[in-house]
Design an enzyme around this catalytic site. Sequence first.
Site, short mmCIF file in Angstrom:
data_model
loop_
_atom_site.label_atom_id
_atom_site.label_comp_id
_atom_site.label_asym_id
_atom_site.label_seq_id
_atom_site.Cartn_x
_atom_site.Cartn_y
_atom_site.Cartn_z
N LYS A 80 0.84 -1.22 0.00
CA LYS A 80 0.00 0.00 0.00
C LYS A 80 0.87 1.26 0.00
CE LYS A 80 -2.39 -1.49 3.62
NZ LYS A 80 -1.77 -2.84 3.72
N THR A 81 1.86 1.29 0.89
CA THR A 81 2.76 2.45 0.93
C THR A 81 3.51 2.58 -0.39
OG1 THR A 81 3.06 1.93 3.27
CG2 THR A 81 4.58 3.54 2.32
N ASP A 125 -2.08 6.52 6.09
CA ASP A 125 -2.07 5.10 6.46
C ASP A 125 -3.04 4.90 7.63
OD1 ASP A 125 -1.27 2.51 6.25
OD2 ASP A 125 0.75 2.80 7.04
N THR A 174 -6.22 -1.66 6.70
CA THR A 174 -6.27 -3.12 6.77
C THR A 174 -7.71 -3.57 7.02
OG1 THR A 174 -5.68 -2.88 9.09
CG2 THR A 174 -3.91 -3.49 7.60
N ARG A 233 6.65 -8.18 1.84
CA ARG A 233 7.49 -7.74 2.97
C ARG A 233 8.22 -8.93 3.58
NH1 ARG A 233 4.42 -4.29 6.38
NH2 ARG A 233 5.60 -2.58 5.49
N1 LIG Z 1 4.38 -5.48 -5.89
C1 LIG Z 1 5.55 -5.39 -5.25
N2 LIG Z 1 6.70 -5.61 -5.92
C2 LIG Z 1 7.88 -5.57 -5.27
N3 LIG Z 1 8.03 -5.27 -3.96
C3 LIG Z 1 6.91 -5.05 -3.26
C4 LIG Z 1 5.63 -5.08 -3.86
N4 LIG Z 1 4.71 -4.80 -2.92
C5 LIG Z 1 5.39 -4.60 -1.78
N5 LIG Z 1 6.70 -4.75 -1.98
C6 LIG Z 1 7.77 -4.62 -0.98
O1 LIG Z 1 7.26 -5.07 0.28
C7 LIG Z 1 7.64 -4.18 1.32
C8 LIG Z 1 6.40 -3.74 2.05
O2 LIG Z 1 5.59 -2.97 1.19
P1 LIG Z 1 4.70 -1.76 1.73
O3 LIG Z 1 5.43 -1.04 2.83
O4 LIG Z 1 4.28 -0.96 0.55
O5 LIG Z 1 3.48 -2.55 2.32
P2 LIG Z 1 2.17 -1.95 3.03
O6 LIG Z 1 1.01 -2.66 2.43
O7 LIG Z 1 2.18 -0.47 2.98
O8 LIG Z 1 2.35 -2.44 4.50
P3 LIG Z 1 1.79 -1.70 5.84
O9 LIG Z 1 0.34 -1.57 5.64
O10 LIG Z 1 2.16 -2.68 6.91
O11 LIG Z 1 2.55 -0.42 5.94
C9 LIG Z 1 8.44 -3.05 0.67
O12 LIG Z 1 9.81 -3.29 0.86
C10 LIG Z 1 8.15 -3.17 -0.81
O13 LIG Z 1 9.28 -2.90 -1.57
#
Ligand SMILES: Nc1ncnc2c1ncn2[C@@H]1O[C@H](COP(=O)(O)OP(=O)(O)OP(=O)(O)O)[C@@H](O)[C@H]1O
Length: 360
Positions: A80-81, A125, A174, A233
Amino acid sequence: MGDTMAERDEWPDDGGTDLVDPHPDPDESAAESALRPTTLAEFDGQPRVSDQLGLVLEAARARNAVPDHVLLSGPPGLGKTTLAGIIAAEMGAPLRISSGPAIQHAGDLAAILSGLTEGEVFFLDEIHRMSRPAEEMLYLAMEDFRVDVVVGKGPGATAIPLDIPQFTLVGATTRAGMLPGPLRDRFGFNAQLDFYDAEALERIVARSGTLIGADLDPSGAVEIASRSRGTPRIANRLLRRVRDYALVRADGRITEAVARAALDLYEVDTLGLDRLDRGVLDAICRKFGGGPVGLSTLAIAVGEETETVEEVAEPFLVRLGFLMRTPRGRVATAAGWRHLGLTPPRQQTTTTAEEPDLFS
Ligand SMILES: Nc1ncnc2c1ncn2[C@@H]1O[C@H](COP(=O)(O)OP(=O)(O)OP(=O)(O)O)[C@@H](O)[C@H]1O
């Protein structure tokens, strides 16, 4: 804040120190940032979301307009981030980041919104954890690009309308179900992120391996991906640990055998269960005859807090079809028994599905 269980995330932030915990670990933020894809083309594994979002952004560019507000929902660690950063980069706009729990007063939000520049992407977030007054201010800001700043107190208080720059809100949650309808309705595009399939995770691990300079054999990437619980992650975290193992205990190359040995050492099994997950399942099967067993009894049996068992171990066991939460307590399924190499009791053998689908 006195959150009740119902108010809290199904995937709560417990600090994220565990190898297979999908929550962010503050110590990892630099390592994570280095691996984030920065364009939609690079964002692998969520083709439906990429396609739809690509269209939204392209249309905005064609209209020379600010894109609609975007809501991203799904479990932690799925990107998401990362997507918020991609939206900003694709639009050539700056990115501003905050989170629901950080905005407790409407004034906090007013300060952020009035400081945005035209076209800026505002990533919020955990949007479901914002305070009520801030949420109401956000409605107006999203719809009319205006905030009402209240001056004074009591009967003499007046609301002074303040225009703010047009911006794109990217909200992440989430728990999409916990968002009030009026907030959800104000998003023009709503994307639900799903767990990644094995092939996509393999490509992500391979890409990350190149970025961190790991000597990664494709078979090593397959092994890491298969134990990553459908979550990038976790895949990236396991890759870093396996890379360390390969350097110290092998010749540096991450082959299937090296990845397997490393992950066995870290006690992450072939389906991505860690020691706590297996401990919970094992206790239900061996100590309580497969259940049903109450949560607090189970927690005592594995020497953990009830919250840890309920919020960290159980969601993945349920997702795999290894455990059921029933009104009478926790029950291990036939697939759960078999995963531990045990024979399910007779009445269990017919009640559950066969092998679990890890990534659904
Ligand atoms: N589609 C993707 N391709 C490559 N790497 C990814 C992808 N999605 C996520 N990642 C990697 O996974 C890690 C976590 O991603 P991210 O922080 O965007 O998740 P999030 O959904 O925002 O988690 P949270 O809600 O816990 O913050 C990052 O290091 C990111 O580079």
